[in-house]
Design an enzyme around this catalytic site. Sequence first.
Site, PDB file in Angstrom:
ATOM      1  N   ASN A  79       0.810  -1.261  -0.045  1.00  0.00           N
ATOM      2  CA  ASN A  79      -0.118  -0.205  -0.052  1.00  0.00           C
ATOM      3  C   ASN A  79       0.869   1.271   0.122  1.00  0.00           C
ATOM      4  OD1 ASN A  79      -1.739  -2.140   2.209  1.00  0.00           O
ATOM      5  ND2 ASN A  79      -2.464  -1.452   0.278  1.00  0.00           N
TER       6      ASN A  79
ATOM      7  N   ILE B  62       0.903   7.025   0.522  1.00  0.00           N
ATOM      8  CA  ILE B  62       0.588   6.187   1.171  1.00  0.00           C
ATOM      9  C   ILE B  62      -0.862   5.637   0.913  1.00  0.00           C
ATOM     10  CG2 ILE B  62       0.001   5.062   3.468  1.00  0.00           C
ATOM     11  CD1 ILE B  62       2.282   6.834   4.521  1.00  0.00           C
ATOM     12  N   CYS B  63      -1.260   4.535   0.468  1.00  0.00           N
ATOM     13  CA  CYS B  63      -2.591   4.365   0.161  1.00  0.00           C
ATOM     14  C   CYS B  63      -3.458   3.668   1.238  1.00  0.00           C
ATOM     15  CB  CYS B  63      -2.691   3.198  -0.947  1.00  0.00           C
ATOM     16  SG  CYS B  63      -4.568   2.931  -1.538  1.00  0.00           S
ATOM     17  N   LEU B  64      -4.020   4.719   2.139  1.00  0.00           N
ATOM     18  CA  LEU B  64      -4.665   4.517   3.324  1.00  0.00           C
ATOM     19  C   LEU B  64      -6.003   5.193   3.491  1.00  0.00           C
ATOM     20  CD1 LEU B  64      -4.408   3.009   6.096  1.00  0.00           C
ATOM     21  CD2 LEU B  64      -3.169   4.919   7.008  1.00  0.00           C
TER      22      LEU B  64
END
Length: 192
Positions: free
Chosen positions: A80, A87-89
């Site tokens: 992620n 950041i893919c959050l």
Amino acid sequence: MTTPSRRRLMRDFKKLQEDPPAGVSGAPTEDNILTWEAIIFGPQETPFEDGTFKLSLEFTEEYPNKPPTVKFISKMFHPNVYADGSICLDILQNRWSPTYDVAAILTSIQSLLDEPNPNSPANSLAAQLYQENRREYEKRVQQIVEQSWLNFGENEGDAVLKDDVEIEEIAAPGANDADDDRMDEGASGSNA
């Protein structure tokens, strides 16, 4: 001029200093409360254990109504995390809430290290290895953990570990320059 965003960031910083969550640290840069540097220690009993990872957080005057932009400065191999460190959050995007503070952001990222979402990959190779070849995934993570030791303390991470930074100093840069000058003179005049 102190804006609502800056007041909130001062509260977030004070909370981080008074009640720091385990394994994370963060502070505004010396001259801008909207720009933070942070450290996340790899969670124990995970492939990231013993890693020391630097991040940057960029806030706008719309915080806390809008999330900060958060990136790993340290090299990262994770399903992620994009190549540029972004950041893919979900809480940094579509599930953001003004109730989240800096401590919550950092602890969520620390949790993400151990609990990636390979179904929403930012790094397709890391996601594939995580799902299909955990041994190779963990080997690559170990490489970035070891690299984090070599890079720790260089340049941008140094301000994060300062315990003596005062909130007022960050809100009003230069207010304590006279104190700094006296300290510098004392340090250079000592005979060790």
